[in-house]
Scaffold this motif. Structure first.
Motif, short mmCIF file in Angstrom:
data_model
loop_
_atom_site.label_atom_id
_atom_site.label_comp_id
_atom_site.label_asym_id
_atom_site.label_seq_id
_atom_site.Cartn_x
_atom_site.Cartn_y
_atom_site.Cartn_z
N THR A 161 0.82 -1.21 0.00
CA THR A 161 0.00 0.00 0.00
C THR A 161 0.85 1.27 0.00
O THR A 161 0.31 2.37 -0.14
CB THR A 161 -0.93 0.02 1.23
N GLU A 162 2.17 1.13 0.15
CA GLU A 162 3.06 2.29 0.13
C GLU A 162 3.86 2.40 -1.16
O GLU A 162 4.70 3.28 -1.31
CB GLU A 162 4.00 2.26 1.33
N LEU A 163 3.58 1.48 -2.11
CA LEU A 163 4.31 1.53 -3.38
C LEU A 163 3.94 2.78 -4.17
O LEU A 163 2.79 3.24 -4.14
CB LEU A 163 3.99 0.28 -4.21
N GLN A 164 4.93 3.30 -4.90
CA GLN A 164 4.74 4.46 -5.74
C GLN A 164 5.27 4.15 -7.15
O GLN A 164 6.17 3.33 -7.31
CB GLN A 164 5.50 5.68 -5.18
N PRO A 165 4.73 4.80 -8.18
CA PRO A 165 5.29 4.63 -9.53
C PRO A 165 6.79 4.93 -9.50
O PRO A 165 7.24 5.90 -8.88
CB PRO A 165 4.51 5.66 -10.36
N GLY A 166 7.55 4.07 -10.15
CA GLY A 166 9.00 4.21 -10.15
C GLY A 166 9.71 3.30 -9.17
O GLY A 166 10.92 3.09 -9.29
N ASP A 167 8.98 2.79 -8.17
CA ASP A 167 9.60 1.85 -7.24
C ASP A 167 10.00 0.57 -7.98
O ASP A 167 9.37 0.17 -8.96
CB ASP A 167 8.63 1.49 -6.10
N GLU A 168 11.04 -0.08 -7.46
CA GLU A 168 11.55 -1.29 -8.11
C GLU A 168 11.23 -2.53 -7.28
O GLU A 168 11.42 -2.54 -6.05
CB GLU A 168 13.07 -1.18 -8.33
N LEU A 169 10.75 -3.56 -7.97
CA LEU A 169 10.43 -4.84 -7.34
C LEU A 169 11.27 -5.94 -7.99
O LEU A 169 11.80 -5.77 -9.09
CB LEU A 169 8.94 -5.19 -7.54
N LEU A 170 11.35 -7.07 -7.32
CA LEU A 170 11.98 -8.25 -7.90
C LEU A 170 10.93 -9.14 -8.54
O LEU A 170 9.84 -9.34 -7.98
CB LEU A 170 12.73 -9.05 -6.84
N GLY A 171 11.24 -9.67 -9.71
CA GLY A 171 10.31 -10.57 -10.37
C GLY A 171 11.03 -11.56 -11.25
O GLY A 171 12.27 -11.59 -11.33
#
Length: 401
Positions: free
Chosen positions: A371-381
Motif C-alpha cells: 500500500t506504500e508503493l509508488q510509480p518508479g519503485d523497483e520490485l523483484l520478479g
C-alpha cells in the motif's frame, strides 16, 4: 551429489538385461552383483560392485550363514586381507568389493585393508537391527570409503544418528531402500540425506523413474528488476494465503503473477508485523486467479493450491528450493492491482490483498509494503520465456491482457 547403486541380485532373470541396459543408459553411479562375469561386461562409466562368494543380500534379515571355507561369503571373511578361494590377481572389471562386517574386529580389518589381496577397493555392508549394530555402523561410516547400511526397522531415526555420526568422515553412506518412495525420503533425512542408495528394481521402468528422482533439483532463477507503473484499488475479491510446511528465510517468498509470462516475488510473513505475530511459514500471495510457479517449471492457479502440493520458494538472489503446502486459505478481502514493467517493456501484473501488512520484495531483498508503493519503485520478479497450457510450457501464440 546424491547417487544410486542398482542391486542386480534379486532382479528377475527375464528383466535382468533390460535393467542392466537401463542402468548404463541413465548413468547410474554403480551396479551391485554377485556375478563377476556380468560386472566385467559393464563399461567403466559404472562403478562395478562385487559381493564375493554370493553374498548376504543387502535386504536380508541377517548375515548369510557360514559356508565351507572355499566359499565363505562376506559374512565370514569380511575384510580379511587374505581369503580362502580368493584369486590373487586383480579381478578385471571390478571396481569395489562389498564385504559384510558384523563385529568390531571385522570393521578393523576392513579399515586396515581398504584393498583386498587382489588390489580391489573394499567397502563394508552392515545390517542394523539393534543398538550394537547401529553403533558399529556409525564407526564404519567414519573410516570406510563406502558404508552400505540396511536398516531393519522402518523408522528413520537410526539413519539420522548415522548421518550425524558420519559428518566428520570422508567416506560415503549408501542406504538400502525398498521402494522409490523410500528413496525420496532417505535423500531428505536431516536435510542432507544419505549420499547414495542401494535399490533392487523389479524392471527397467523403475531404473528410469529412479533417474528422474535423482535429477529432481530446483533451478537457480535469473530474477529481473520490475518498475512500478501504477497501483489501483479494485475492490472486493478473493485472495489466497499459502501456508507451507517450511520456515521461510527473510529474503524468501513465492513467485505470483496475473500473467504466466511474469511474476512478482511476494514476501513471506517472516518479518515482524504490528498487531500480528510473525508467521514465517506463510505468504499472503494474491488473488485466486493468479499464477504461482512450482518446482517442475509448471504454473498453478492459486485457487488450485492445497495441502500436499509442492511450490517453489525463491530467494532474492534467485536461489530456489522445494516447499510443501500445508494449507491454503481463501478469504474475501479488498484487493489492490500492481502493474509493473520489465526492462524489455513486458507488463507484469499482480493483484494482492489491499493491506499494509502485505509485502513484496525489491532488489537486495528489500521489504516493501504494497500500500506504500509508488510509480518508479523497483520490485523483484521473474520473466518466463514460455507460454502455458494447463500450466505446462508450450510453444504457441498466447496473449494475456
Amino acid at each position: 551429489m546424491r547417487f544410486a547403486w542398482i542391486d542386480l541380485r534379486e532382479v528377475p532373470r527375464p528383466q535382468l538385461q533390460a535393467v542392466v541396459d537401463a542402468a548404463v543408459h541413465t548413468r547410474m553411479a554403480g551396479v551391485v552383483s554377485a556375478d563377476a562375469e556380468l560386472l566385467g561386461t559393464l563399461p567403466p562409466t559404472v562403478t562395478r560392485v562385487l559381493v564375493p562368494g554370493g553374498p548376504a543380500s543387502a535386504s536380508a534379515a541377517a548375515p548369510a550363514p557360514k559356508k565351507e571355507a572355499k566359499d565363505s561369503g562376506p559374512a565370514k571373511d569380511s575384510g580379511q586381507p587374505k581369503d580362502a578361494g580368493q584369486p590373487k590377481d586383480p579381478k578385471p572389471g571390478i571396481d569395489v568389493l562389498l564385504r559384510t562386517f558384523t563385529t568390531q574386529d571385522d570393521l578393523d580389518a576392513l579399515a586396515a585393508h581398504h584393498r583386498d589381496a587382489t588390489g580391489t577397493p573394499v567397502a563394508g555392508f552392515i545390517d542394523v537391527r539393534d543398538d550394537r549394530t547401529l553403533q558399529l555402523s556409525c564407526a564404519g561410516a567414519l573410516v570406510l570409503p563406502y558404508t552400505v547400511i540396511h536398516f531393519a526397522d522402518p523408522t528413520k531415526i537410526p539413519l539420522e544418528i548415522v548421518l550425524a555420526a558420519a559428518e566428520p568422515g570422508e567416506g560415503e553412506l549408501v542406504t538400502v531402500v525398498e521402494s522409490l518412495e523410500e528413496a525420496a525420503i532417505v535423500f531428505d533425512v536431516l536435510e542432507r540425506g544419505s549420499d547414495g542408495i542401494l535399490y533392487g528394481p523389479r524392471g527397467a521402468d523403475e531404473v528410469f523413474a529412479l533417474a528422474r528422482l535423482l535429477e529432481a533439483t530446483t533451478p537457480q532463477l535469473q530474477l529481473s528488476t520490475l518498475t512500478v507503473e501504477s497501483i489501483r484499488h479494485v475492490g472486493l475479491g478473493d485472495r489466497v494465503c499459502v501456508d507451507t510446511c517450511s520456515h521461510f528465510e527473510e529474503d524468501e517468498g513465492i513467485l505470483v503473477g496475473s500473467y504466466s509470462s511474469g511474476f512478482v516475488l511476494c514476501c513471506s510473513e517472516t518479518h515482524p508485523l504490528p498487531y500480528m505475530p510473525t508467521r514465517p511459514f506463510r505468504v499472503n500471495a494474491g488473488a485466486l486467479h493468479s499464477y504461482t510457479l512450482g518446482p517442475d517449471n509448471r504454473t498453478h492457479y492459486l485457487s488450485e493450491v492445497g495441502s500436499g502440493m509442492a511450490l517453489l520458494a525463491v530467494g532474492a538472489d534467485g536461489r530456489t528450493r522445494r516447499v510443501v503446502v500445508g494449507r491454503a486459505k481463501l478469504e474475501s478481502r479488498p484487493l489492490l492491482e500492481i502493474r509493473t514493467h520489465a526492462e524489455d517493456g513486458r507488463l507484469v501484473s499482480l493483484t494482492v490483498q489491499d493491506d499494509w501488512h502485505v509485502r513484496v520484495l525489491g532488489p537486495g531483498g528489500k521489504v516493501l509494503n504494497v500500500t506504500e508503493l509508488q510509480p518508479g519503485d523497483e520490485l523483484l520478479g521473474y520473466l518466463a520465456a514460455d507460454k502455458r497450457h494447463v500450466g505446462l510450457p508450450i510453444g504457441e501464440f498466447c496473449k494475456e491482457v
